[in-house]
Each structure stands twice: as structure tokens, then as C-alpha cells.
Design an enzyme around this catalytic site. Structure first.
Site, short mmCIF file in Angstrom:
data_model
loop_
_atom_site.label_atom_id
_atom_site.label_comp_id
_atom_site.label_asym_id
_atom_site.label_seq_id
_atom_site.Cartn_x
_atom_site.Cartn_y
_atom_site.Cartn_z
N ALA A 1 2.26 -18.43 -28.53
CA ALA A 1 2.43 -17.35 -29.51
C ALA A 1 3.21 -16.16 -28.96
O ALA A 1 3.83 -15.41 -29.72
CB ALA A 1 1.08 -16.88 -30.04
N LYS B 1 -2.67 -18.29 -32.69
CA LYS B 1 -3.58 -18.45 -31.56
C LYS B 1 -3.13 -19.52 -30.56
O LYS B 1 -3.89 -19.92 -29.69
CB LYS B 1 -4.99 -18.79 -32.06
CG LYS B 1 -5.62 -17.64 -32.83
CD LYS B 1 -5.72 -16.41 -31.97
CE LYS B 1 -6.76 -15.45 -32.43
NZ LYS B 1 -6.91 -14.32 -31.54
N CYS B 2 -1.89 -19.95 -30.70
CA CYS B 2 -1.33 -20.95 -29.78
C CYS B 2 -0.98 -20.28 -28.45
O CYS B 2 -0.63 -19.09 -28.41
CB CYS B 2 -0.08 -21.55 -30.43
SG CYS B 2 0.81 -22.72 -29.39
N GLY B 3 -1.03 -21.02 -27.38
CA GLY B 3 -0.63 -20.51 -26.08
C GLY B 3 0.84 -20.09 -26.03
O GLY B 3 1.25 -19.35 -25.15
#
Length: 155
Positions: free
Chosen positions: A39, A35-37
Site C-alpha cells: 500500500a 491494508k496490503c503490504g
């Protein structure tokens, strides 16, 4: 003296991932988060894996929730990465990259790089066929930017 091939990890499905099995291969080891920017880099990592696997590249993803960007369970992470990014490269069970419970592999990689703490998801470590760290890449470094170095190592 410890070397990269001394480490064993647990894959998402519980099977063992022994880095000694990758002697003679180029490794790209990455701490990931679904869910990281950043990803979207999973697509680039997968593209590198598909393009260079037959020539000797292995990408290994190590999910971490230390920056609060990972899903609740390993199975959710595995499904998400496969469904959204087509990930087929090895992915381990979640690990910690900093602090008292740091995975031994990341303690080793940080020591080898001389750069200390992992500051964010998608820090990448490129290892040559002899098991030596070639470079530690910042999280914002896109996988495509590492491709020329991978090509040099695979020649």
C-alpha cells in the site's frame, strides 16, 4: 472491437467515471488495497499523478478485496487512502479482478496483456494516448520505476 474507452466505472462517491473522457491521455490503471503490504505504493502513484497530471497522465485506482487486504467499505477505503497517502487521483468503488465477477475492465486488460490472472494487489497497466496497452507491471514494480516510460509517452 472493444477498446479502453468503452468502459465506465463508479467512483467512490457514486459519480460516473467514463474512460472515454480520457482520450488522448496516458492512463496508469492499478488494482489497489489499503491494508496490503504494498500500500505504500499509493504515495508513489500520487507523486506521479501530481507531477504529470498537467502533462496528460491520469492514475486510476481500483480497490479490490479479492486478496483480503481492503477495508470494509468504500468510504473507509477513500478516507484511509486520502488520510495516509494523500490520494487525490480517481478511485473507483471496489471491484473483482479475477473469477466469475471480474470487472469487465480487468477482463479486457488481462486479455490485452496476455498474462492472465491478477496474482496480487498493485498490478499496474500503462495505457498510451491512443488507448493501447503499453505494459502490464508486476505488483512489486514501484511506481517510480514506471516514470521513465511515462515520460517517453508524454513527450
Amino acid at each position: 472491437m472493444t477498446q479502453i474507452y468503452d468502459f465506465k466505472l463508479d467512483e467512490m462517491d457514486g459519480s460516473k467515471l467514463d474512460l472515454a473522457d480520457y482520450k488522448g491521455k496516458v492512463l496508469l490503471i492499478v488494482n489497489t488495497a489499503s491494508k496490503c503490504g504494498l500500500a505504500g505504493q499509493l504515495s508513489g502513484l500520487q507523486a506521479l499523478y501530481e507531477k504529470y497530471y498537467a502533462k496528460g497522465l491520469v492514475v486510476i485506482g481500483l480497490p479490490s478485496n479479492q486478496f483480503k487486504n481492503e477495508l470494509s467499505t468504500d468510504s473507509e477505503t477513500a478516507n484511509y487512502c486520502q488520510m495516509h497517502y494523500g490520494v487525490t487521483f480517481p478511485m473507483t468503488q471496489r471491484i473483482e479482478v479475477n473469477g466469475p465477477n471480474t470487472a469487465p475492465l480487468f477482463t479486457y486488460l488481462k486479455e490485452q496483456s496476455g498474462h492472465g490472472m491478477i496474482k496480487w494487489n498493485y498490478t499496474k497497466f500503462l495505457i498510451n494516448q491512443s488507448g493501447e496497452l503499453v505494459h502490464r507491471y508486476a505488483p512489486i514494480t514501484k511506481p517510480e520505476r514506471i516514470e521513465p516510460e511515462i515520460e517517453k509517452l508524454l513527450k
